[in-house]
Scaffold this motif. Structure first.
Motif, PDB file in Angstrom:
ATOM      1  N   LEU A 110      43.242  56.171  28.502  1.00 14.63           N
ATOM      2  CA  LEU A 110      44.328  56.530  29.414  1.00 14.63           C
ATOM      3  C   LEU A 110      45.073  55.291  29.894  1.00 14.63           C
ATOM      4  N   GLU A 111      44.328  54.250  30.211  1.00 13.77           N
ATOM      5  CA  GLU A 111      44.952  53.009  30.662  1.00 13.77           C
ATOM      6  C   GLU A 111      45.777  52.384  29.534  1.00 13.77           C
ATOM      7  N   LEU A 112      45.263  52.450  28.306  1.00 11.88           N
ATOM      8  CA  LEU A 112      46.004  51.906  27.172  1.00 11.88           C
ATOM      9  C   LEU A 112      47.294  52.684  26.917  1.00 11.88           C
ATOM     10  N   GLN A 113      47.249  53.988  27.133  1.00  8.57           N
ATOM     11  CA  GLN A 113      48.462  54.790  26.967  1.00  8.57           C
ATOM     12  C   GLN A 113      49.532  54.395  27.977  1.00  8.57           C
ATOM     13  N   LYS A 114      49.106  54.116  29.199  1.00  4.17           N
ATOM     14  CA  LYS A 114      50.052  53.663  30.217  1.00  4.17           C
ATOM     15  C   LYS A 114      50.638  52.306  29.836  1.00  4.17           C
ATOM     16  N   MET A 115      49.782  51.420  29.343  1.00  3.16           N
ATOM     17  CA  MET A 115      50.252  50.101  28.924  1.00  3.16           C
ATOM     18  C   MET A 115      51.237  50.216  27.767  1.00  3.16           C
ATOM     19  N   ARG A 121      58.853  50.541  26.882  1.00  5.75           N
ATOM     20  CA  ARG A 121      60.013  50.452  27.769  1.00  5.75           C
ATOM     21  C   ARG A 121      60.622  49.050  27.729  1.00  5.75           C
ATOM     22  N   LYS A 122      59.764  48.029  27.783  1.00  2.00           N
ATOM     23  CA  LYS A 122      60.258  46.646  27.765  1.00  2.00           C
ATOM     24  C   LYS A 122      60.918  46.299  26.430  1.00  2.00           C
ATOM     25  N   LEU A 123      60.305  46.757  25.355  1.00  4.73           N
ATOM     26  CA  LEU A 123      60.876  46.479  24.044  1.00  4.73           C
ATOM     27  C   LEU A 123      62.238  47.140  23.886  1.00  4.73           C
ATOM     28  N   ALA A 124      62.373  48.358  24.431  1.00  2.00           N
ATOM     29  CA  ALA A 124      63.659  49.061  24.362  1.00  2.00           C
ATOM     30  C   ALA A 124      64.745  48.319  25.126  1.00  2.00           C
ATOM     31  N   GLN A 125      64.314  47.559  26.130  1.00  2.00           N
ATOM     32  CA  GLN A 125      65.275  46.786  26.940  1.00  2.00           C
ATOM     33  C   GLN A 125      65.462  45.374  26.399  1.00  2.00           C
ATOM     34  N   GLY A 126      64.887  45.108  25.250  1.00  3.61           N
ATOM     35  CA  GLY A 126      65.043  43.795  24.636  1.00  3.61           C
ATOM     36  C   GLY A 126      64.123  42.733  25.189  1.00  3.61           C
ATOM     37  N   GLN A 127      63.109  43.125  25.950  1.00  2.17           N
ATOM     38  CA  GLN A 127      62.145  42.176  26.501  1.00  2.17           C
ATOM     39  C   GLN A 127      60.943  42.042  25.558  1.00  2.17           C
ATOM     40  N   SER A 128      60.254  40.925  25.678  1.00  3.50           N
ATOM     41  CA  SER A 128      59.039  40.742  24.881  1.00  3.50           C
ATOM     42  C   SER A 128      57.851  41.365  25.599  1.00  3.50           C
ATOM     43  N   ALA A 129      56.979  41.989  24.836  1.00  2.00           N
ATOM     44  CA  ALA A 129      55.796  42.623  25.422  1.00  2.00           C
ATOM     45  C   ALA A 129      54.766  42.846  24.332  1.00  2.00           C
ATOM     46  N   THR A 130      53.501  42.708  24.679  1.00  2.00           N
ATOM     47  CA  THR A 130      52.413  42.937  23.728  1.00  2.00           C
ATOM     48  C   THR A 130      51.307  43.758  24.386  1.00  2.00           C
ATOM     49  N   MET A 131      50.551  44.426  23.572  1.00  2.00           N
ATOM     50  CA  MET A 131      49.398  45.188  24.043  1.00  2.00           C
ATOM     51  C   MET A 131      48.142  44.318  23.994  1.00  2.00           C
ATOM     52  N   PRO A 132      47.228  44.480  24.938  1.00  2.00           N
ATOM     53  CA  PRO A 132      45.966  43.739  24.870  1.00  2.00           C
ATOM     54  C   PRO A 132      45.104  44.265  23.734  1.00  2.00           C
ATOM     55  N   TRP A 133      44.227  43.389  23.211  1.00  2.00           N
ATOM     56  CA  TRP A 133      43.323  43.817  22.147  1.00  2.00           C
ATOM     57  C   TRP A 133      42.305  44.795  22.692  1.00  2.00           C
ATOM     58  N   HIS A 134      42.022  45.818  21.901  1.00  2.00           N
ATOM     59  CA  HIS A 134      41.000  46.795  22.279  1.00  2.00           C
ATOM     60  C   HIS A 134      40.143  47.086  21.052  1.00  2.00           C
ATOM     61  N   PRO A 135      38.830  47.032  21.187  1.00  2.00           N
ATOM     62  CA  PRO A 135      37.984  47.265  20.019  1.00  2.00           C
ATOM     63  C   PRO A 135      38.081  48.696  19.519  1.00  2.00           C
TER      64      PRO A 135
END
Length: 368
Positions: A110-115, A121-135
């Motif tokens: 659930l937390e990953l879905q929010k992230m 949203r940030k990528l759509a606005q042209g901002q840089s963003a990455t997801m944290p690694w999750h096993p």
């Protein structure tokens, strides 16, 4: 890129196993097939395994086949059979950790879905963003990768294994049992192959600046050398503070090849840096003896760094260290009666002890 340009070796053959998890031991693998080593075929292959194979082929003058079975960011228990894990009561924490992980998984997803929504949203606005690694929870299941990627191979004749792992077992619940777990894995594979105690050569995890319990894993790996026909390539000098995957693969492959040449092929080559043998109080300090120090000990730099000592209370402090022949003397004005000594005991330690064969000393602690 320069290494790839010259990676034409018709006597080296490569087989890469595709990722596979299974609840039970499989009898066949997913793989494209054996490839001759060329710049194209080796480009996505294990760099460490390639440099290892290249040196063996050049030094031993024999064809070398390498099977790569790997899945980044996975724990040792996933590569060990369930029957071996369950036969040892001291490894029950492995199953407890798995249960805790799965209990947390729904909340984690659930937390990953929010992230992910925020990243989108940030990528759509042209901002840089990455997801944290999750096993991948499937790949972390005890026995899952052994069943899917190792069990199908046990009917093949092999000369030995090279192993590079440990980072995913540095959780406070996992690290204390790693020595037992890793030794079990080695003995398990040998039992499954049934061709004797083949060479099992492994890489001690490198220095990295963001991993508190990595010294515990390194020492567990060092202690695993008590298992017969094992060898450890020390990489405490070639890691990178901000990069968990250091770029120097040549030295790792070379050090593994030295081990293979000595252990599997019987060559008279120095295959290891100094390894802690014993320590004893001497006057107001301690003296430390090492194996693999016959050529002599040296400090890279102005003075020897990385040693600490402690009294019976186990509270370590930085110590003055000096090379004395093939031993090291260690002392500190703040520890009147030293009992324990350790070296390189940090995630990214500043330590510089080598033998004259230019191989680094392994971090260690004399504390049980």
């Amino acid at each position: 890129q320069k290494e790839l340009e010259t990676a034409n070796h018709p006597r080296i053959r490569l087989l890469r196993i595709e990722k596979m998890v299974s609840d039970y031991p499989m009898t066949d693998i997913k793989a494209v097939g054996w490839d001759t080593c060329t710049p194209e075929s080796v480009a996505d292959f294990s760099a460490v395994a390639y440099f290892f194979a290249r040196e063996l082929e050049q030094k031993e003058h024999v064809p070398v086949g390498v099977i790569e079975a790997s899945w980044g960011g996975t724990p040792a228990e996933a590569w060990t059979s369930l029957d071996a894990l369950s036969a040892d009561a001291s490894l029950m924490p492995v199953f407890r950790y798995r249960a805790d992980m799965m209990d947390r998984e729904s909340a984690t997803l659930l937390e990953l879905q929010k992230m992910q929504s925020e990243v989108d949203r940030k990528l759509a606005q042209g901002q840089s963003a990455t997801m944290p690694w999750h096993p991948d929870p499937d790949a972390w299941a005890p026995g899952a990768l052994f069943n899917g990627m190792i069990a199908p191979l046990v009917s093949l004749p092999i000369r030995g294994v090279i192993w590079y792992q440990g980072e995913s077992n540095t959780d406070p619940e996992q690290a204390p049992v790693y020595e037992r777990l890793f030794s079990t894995l080695i003995q398990d594979w040998r039992a499954k192959w049934g061709i004797g105690d083949f060479s099992f050569l492994f890489v001690q995890i490198a220095n990295y600046g963001h991993a508190e319990l990595w010294p515990v894993i390194r020492d567990a790996q060092r202690r695993s050398l008590a298992v017969a026909n094992t060898g450890m390539a020390v990489t405490i000098d070639i890691g990178e503070t901000e990069e968990i995957h250091p770029s120097d693969k040549q030295d790792v492959g070379h050090r593994l090849a030295l081990l293979a040449r000595a252990i599997a092929y019987g060559e008279h080559v120095e295959d290891s840096g100094p390894l802690f043998r014993q320590a004893a109080p001497e006057g107001a300090g301690m003296r430390v003896w090492f194996d693999h120090a016959d050529s002599g000990l040296i400090a890279r730099g102005d003075r020897l760094n990385g040693f600490e000592i402690a009294g019976a209370d186990g509270k370590f402090v930085a110590a003055k260290a000096e090379i004395a022949g093939d031993t090291v003397t260690v002392s500190s004005d703040s520890v009147a009666k030293p009992v324990y000594v350790r070296y390189g005991w940090a995630a990214d330690p500043h330590c510089n002890l080598f033998n004259r064969d230019e191989l680094p000393a392994s971090p260690f602690t004399s504390q049980p």
